[in-house]
Design a protein around this motif. Structure first.
Motif, PDB file in Angstrom:
ATOM      1  N   TRP A  64     -12.770  -0.250  -8.155  1.00 27.77           N
ATOM      2  CA  TRP A  64     -11.417  -0.736  -8.420  1.00 27.77           C
ATOM      3  C   TRP A  64     -11.204  -0.944  -9.921  1.00 27.77           C
ATOM      4  O   TRP A  64     -10.178  -0.545 -10.471  1.00 27.77           O
TER       5      TRP A  64
ATOM      6  N   GLY B 147      -6.241  -7.786  -1.223  1.00 28.02           N
ATOM      7  CA  GLY B 147      -7.477  -7.041  -1.051  1.00 28.02           C
ATOM      8  C   GLY B 147      -8.702  -7.914  -1.135  1.00 28.02           C
ATOM      9  O   GLY B 147      -8.614  -9.144  -1.133  1.00 28.02           O
TER      10      GLY B 147
ATOM     11  N   ARG C 256      -2.905  -5.005  -4.794  1.00 24.46           N
ATOM     12  CA  ARG C 256      -3.586  -4.439  -3.628  1.00 24.46           C
ATOM     13  C   ARG C 256      -5.082  -4.774  -3.638  1.00 24.46           C
ATOM     14  O   ARG C 256      -5.690  -4.986  -2.596  1.00 24.46           O
ATOM     15  N   GLY C 257      -5.662  -4.809  -4.812  1.00 25.20           N
ATOM     16  CA  GLY C 257      -7.085  -5.109  -4.898  1.00 25.20           C
ATOM     17  C   GLY C 257      -7.412  -6.593  -4.874  1.00 25.20           C
ATOM     18  O   GLY C 257      -8.472  -6.985  -4.407  1.00 25.20           O
TER      19      GLY C 257
ATOM     20  N   GLN D 265       0.839  -1.214   0.000  1.00 23.79           N
ATOM     21  CA  GLN D 265       0.000   0.000   0.000  1.00 23.79           C
ATOM     22  C   GLN D 265       0.867   1.254   0.000  1.00 23.79           C
ATOM     23  O   GLN D 265       0.627   2.193  -0.753  1.00 23.79           O
TER      24      GLN D 265
END
Length: 168
Positions: free
Chosen positions: A92, A76, A71-72, A9
């Motif tokens: 996203w 995530g 990250r997603g 992040q």
């Protein structure tokens, strides 16, 4: 706290600031600052900054996109295609599409427009009174328009980042 997620992040945000910040800097500070200079000075400064910018920003942009995907997904909430239809997943996905679009916009639209502008010979770029020729003014206006559109990509991405922070 998961330090890997925090690191991904942190790097994603830092590199995103670098990429978006470079576009803002160019539009708000660099171009207005060098516009009053002579054409020779503008080109000398522009070539030096442009060469460095593309060397730095290409890998930065690709890293931002890659880290955003990680990250997603891996780090995530998006674990399968069905989650792309959630509010977060849709936001996203919009951010991802616009980030890829911004990258290709710079590579395939702005870069070639800058090359065409800089290819105008100095003799054709200036009128007899030393003012920019109509050809150069049109090329400069074209690059400015395309750069402003690039900022539009970033404003959509930035808005999506804020929305995703709140789970939207």
């Amino acid at each position: 706290m998961n330090w890997v997620v925090a690191g991904v992040q942190w790097l994603h945000v830092l590199l995103g600031i670098t990429w978006f910040g470079a576009a803002l800097y160019n539009a708000l500070i660099l171009v207005p600052s060098i516009t009053p200079m002579s054409l020779g000075e503008q080109r000398r400064i522009g070539r030096a900054i442009g060469a460095r910018a593309f060397t730095v920003l290409r890998p930065v942009a690709l890293a931002v996109i890659t880290l955003g995907v990680l990250r997603g997904t891996v780090f995530g909430p998006i674990k399968d295609l069905a989650q792309l239809t959630s509010p977060y997943g849709l936001t996203w996905l919009v951010a991802l599409v616009f980030a890829i679009g911004a990258y290709f916009w710079a590579e395939r639209v702005i870069g070639p427009a800058l090359d065409r502008m800089n290819a105008i010979p100095e003799a054709a770029a200036l009128d007899s009174d030393g003012r920019p020729s109509a050809e150069l003014e049109a090329a400069v206006a074209n690059v400015k328009r395309k750069s402003i559109l690039e900022l539009g990509f970033f404003f959509v991405i930035f808005t999506c980042m804020i929305l995703m922070r709140f789970g939207l």
